[in-house]
Motif scaffolding. Structure first.
Motif, mmCIF file in Angstrom:
data_model
loop_
_atom_site.group_PDB
_atom_site.id
_atom_site.type_symbol
_atom_site.label_atom_id
_atom_site.label_comp_id
_atom_site.label_asym_id
_atom_site.label_seq_id
_atom_site.Cartn_x
_atom_site.Cartn_y
_atom_site.Cartn_z
ATOM 1 N N GLU A 277 1.053 -1.241 0.092
ATOM 2 C CA GLU A 277 -0.047 0.054 -0.136
ATOM 3 C C GLU A 277 0.903 1.391 0.052
ATOM 4 N N LEU A 278 1.909 1.269 0.719
ATOM 5 C CA LEU A 278 2.928 2.547 0.817
ATOM 6 C C LEU A 278 3.507 2.699 -0.861
ATOM 7 N N LEU A 279 4.000 1.586 -1.343
ATOM 8 C CA LEU A 279 4.381 1.719 -2.802
ATOM 9 C C LEU A 279 3.183 2.421 -3.850
ATOM 10 N N ARG A 280 2.032 1.789 -3.575
ATOM 11 C CA ARG A 280 0.856 2.245 -4.543
ATOM 12 C C ARG A 280 0.539 3.561 -3.967
ATOM 13 N N GLY A 281 1.009 4.254 -2.862
ATOM 14 C CA GLY A 281 0.445 5.764 -2.636
ATOM 15 C C GLY A 281 1.573 6.442 -3.411
ATOM 16 N N LEU A 282 2.763 5.758 -3.364
ATOM 17 C CA LEU A 282 4.049 6.544 -3.985
ATOM 18 C C LEU A 282 3.812 6.321 -5.629
ATOM 19 N N MET A 283 3.400 5.217 -6.152
ATOM 20 C CA MET A 283 3.091 5.238 -7.388
ATOM 21 C C MET A 283 1.792 5.920 -7.970
ATOM 22 N N ASP A 284 1.025 6.008 -7.208
ATOM 23 C CA ASP A 284 -0.195 6.675 -7.699
ATOM 24 C C ASP A 284 0.170 8.065 -8.087
ATOM 25 N N THR A 285 0.952 8.561 -7.109
ATOM 26 C CA THR A 285 1.521 10.174 -7.202
ATOM 27 C C THR A 285 2.442 10.557 -8.104
ATOM 28 N N ASP A 286 3.518 9.908 -8.239
ATOM 29 C CA ASP A 286 4.823 9.995 -8.799
ATOM 30 C C ASP A 286 5.053 8.677 -9.734
ATOM 31 N N GLY A 287 4.457 7.775 -10.142
ATOM 32 C CA GLY A 287 4.774 6.660 -10.852
ATOM 33 C C GLY A 287 4.073 6.662 -12.361
ATOM 34 N N THR A 288 4.448 6.005 -13.188
ATOM 35 C CA THR A 288 4.001 5.989 -14.315
ATOM 36 C C THR A 288 4.157 4.358 -14.935
ATOM 37 N N PRO B 18 18.618 17.407 -11.537
ATOM 38 C CA PRO B 18 18.759 16.074 -11.921
ATOM 39 C C PRO B 18 17.469 15.432 -11.257
ATOM 40 N N GLU B 19 17.192 14.209 -11.913
ATOM 41 C CA GLU B 19 15.970 13.352 -11.289
ATOM 42 C C GLU B 19 16.532 11.975 -11.411
ATOM 43 N N TRP B 20 15.815 10.980 -10.491
ATOM 44 C CA TRP B 20 16.132 9.751 -10.529
ATOM 45 C C TRP B 20 14.920 9.005 -11.051
ATOM 46 N N ARG B 21 15.208 7.966 -11.774
ATOM 47 C CA ARG B 21 13.987 6.795 -12.243
ATOM 48 C C ARG B 21 14.330 5.601 -11.749
ATOM 49 N N VAL B 22 13.345 4.887 -10.988
ATOM 50 C CA VAL B 22 13.412 3.647 -10.659
ATOM 51 C C VAL B 22 12.628 2.883 -11.561
ATOM 52 N N SER B 23 13.130 1.799 -12.300
ATOM 53 C CA SER B 23 12.513 0.955 -13.117
ATOM 54 C C SER B 23 11.944 -0.153 -12.275
ATOM 55 N N ILE B 24 10.677 -0.597 -12.459
ATOM 56 C CA ILE B 24 10.148 -1.455 -11.474
ATOM 57 C C ILE B 24 9.679 -2.821 -12.301
ATOM 58 N N HIS B 25 9.977 -3.914 -11.582
ATOM 59 C CA HIS B 25 9.201 -5.301 -12.228
ATOM 60 C C HIS B 25 8.985 -6.037 -10.939
ATOM 61 N N LEU B 26 7.522 -6.046 -11.069
ATOM 62 C CA LEU B 26 6.640 -6.653 -9.903
ATOM 63 C C LEU B 26 5.500 -7.352 -10.393
ATOM 64 N N ASP B 27 5.372 -8.639 -9.548
ATOM 65 C CA ASP B 27 4.117 -9.618 -10.082
ATOM 66 C C ASP B 27 2.920 -8.914 -9.470
ATOM 67 N N GLU B 28 2.891 -7.960 -8.258
ATOM 68 C CA GLU B 28 1.721 -7.437 -7.958
ATOM 69 C C GLU B 28 1.621 -5.932 -8.522
ATOM 70 N N CYS B 29 0.267 -5.476 -9.014
ATOM 71 C CA CYS B 29 0.124 -4.240 -9.733
ATOM 72 C C CYS B 29 0.469 -3.200 -8.561
ATOM 73 N N PRO B 30 1.437 -2.095 -8.923
ATOM 74 C CA PRO B 30 1.927 -1.316 -7.930
ATOM 75 C C PRO B 30 0.931 -0.015 -7.917
ATOM 76 N N PHE B 31 -0.139 -0.103 -8.660
ATOM 77 C CA PHE B 31 -0.964 1.021 -8.586
ATOM 78 C C PHE B 31 -2.452 0.764 -8.118
ATOM 79 N N SER B 32 -3.152 1.871 -7.582
ATOM 80 C CA SER B 32 -4.504 1.445 -7.386
ATOM 81 C C SER B 32 -5.425 2.399 -8.274
ATOM 82 N N LEU B 33 -4.756 3.584 -8.941
ATOM 83 C CA LEU B 33 -5.412 4.171 -9.956
ATOM 84 C C LEU B 33 -5.727 3.514 -11.117
#
Length: 244
Positions: free
Chosen positions: A141-152, A194-209
């Motif tokens: 849920e923490l990851l989803r909060g982060l990804m719903d706001t700053d993830g793509t 500068p900005e940092w991009r984290v590429s993510i591969h996960l079996d669970e969907c990291p979004f709730s949006l």
């Protein structure tokens, strides 16, 4: 599927150019840490505030554009203990929602975030240690909060973007603790910082949006860590161990 091979077999294969780094070992499943810590605010709320919150003012503010209205609704549903959302500048393209409430000054949301060390500028943000060792459900849920706001996400390519290098490291660590793979790349675009991009591969969907979840795809490739090299160092007596 996965196969068992001797080190000698892997070393011989890796010495041939055409198969270099062709071997992988599987990544772990989501880690269950012992002794679950007490979390002062819900995990999703914390993630959303780290992503799109204004954390340096007297009141904690969450910026919510129309496309992310479900984020506001979810945050509002998670609030209890006398807290509520109050809208500021509703005519703006991204209205500001203040988290107000708390019986005493020590229990305001500002005081809670201050104790977490998060009343800081965007480029200094991080994930508090206690949340890194929370339950699997809370970390997701923490990851989803982060990804719903700053993830793509687009055609299965999932990324988290931030101007805070420490937060990028923390998000990568969070993903790995959930059984995923993450790697970080820094981008410098003058005159922008500068900005940092984290590429993510996960079996669970990291979004709730929903609109972001539509761009996520479950990978059909077995994930693993590549073996870069295997080098012979000598024959020595060794102690074998077995772990779960």
């Amino acid at each position: 599927g996965w196969l068992v091979r001797t080190t000698k077999h892997l070393m011989a294969g890796n010495s041939r150019r055409r198969v270099a780094r062709s071997y992988r070992i599987p990544v772990m499943q989501a880690a269950e840490f012992a002794g679950q810590p007490s979390l002062p605010v819900p995990s999703y709320l914390l993630g959303a505030m780290i992503g799109d919150g204004a954390l340096t003012g007297a009141t904690m503010m969450l910026s919510v554009p129309l496309a992310k209205e479900p984020v506001r609704q979810k945050v509002e549903a998670l609030l209890d203990g006398g807290y509520e959302l109050r809208c500021h500048h509703p005519e703006a393209s991204a209205p500001q929602w203040a988290i107000v409430g708390g019986k005493r000054s020590e229990t305001t949301m500002r005081a809670v975030f201050d104790r977490l060390g998060l009343c800081i500028r965007s480029k200094e943000r991080f994930i508090p240690e206690s949340y890194k060792f929370a339950s699997v459900a809370d970390r997701l849920e923490l990851l989803r909060g982060l990804m719903d706001t700053d993830g793509t996400a687009q055609k299965g390519r999932v990324m988290f973007t931030t101007c805070a290098p420490r937060l990028a490291d923390d998000v990568a660590s969070l993903v790995r603790s959930l059984g995923g793979v993450a790697f970080i790349k820094q981008y410098c675009r003058d005159p922008k910082p500068p900005e940092w991009r984290v590429s993510i591969h996960l079996d669970e969907c990291p979004f709730s949006l929903d609109y972001k979840a539509d761009g996520w795809q479950l990978s059909k490739i077995a994930r693993g860590k590549h073996i870069r090299s295997i080098e012979y160092v000598g024959d020595v007596e060794q102690q074998g161990i077995k772990v779960s």
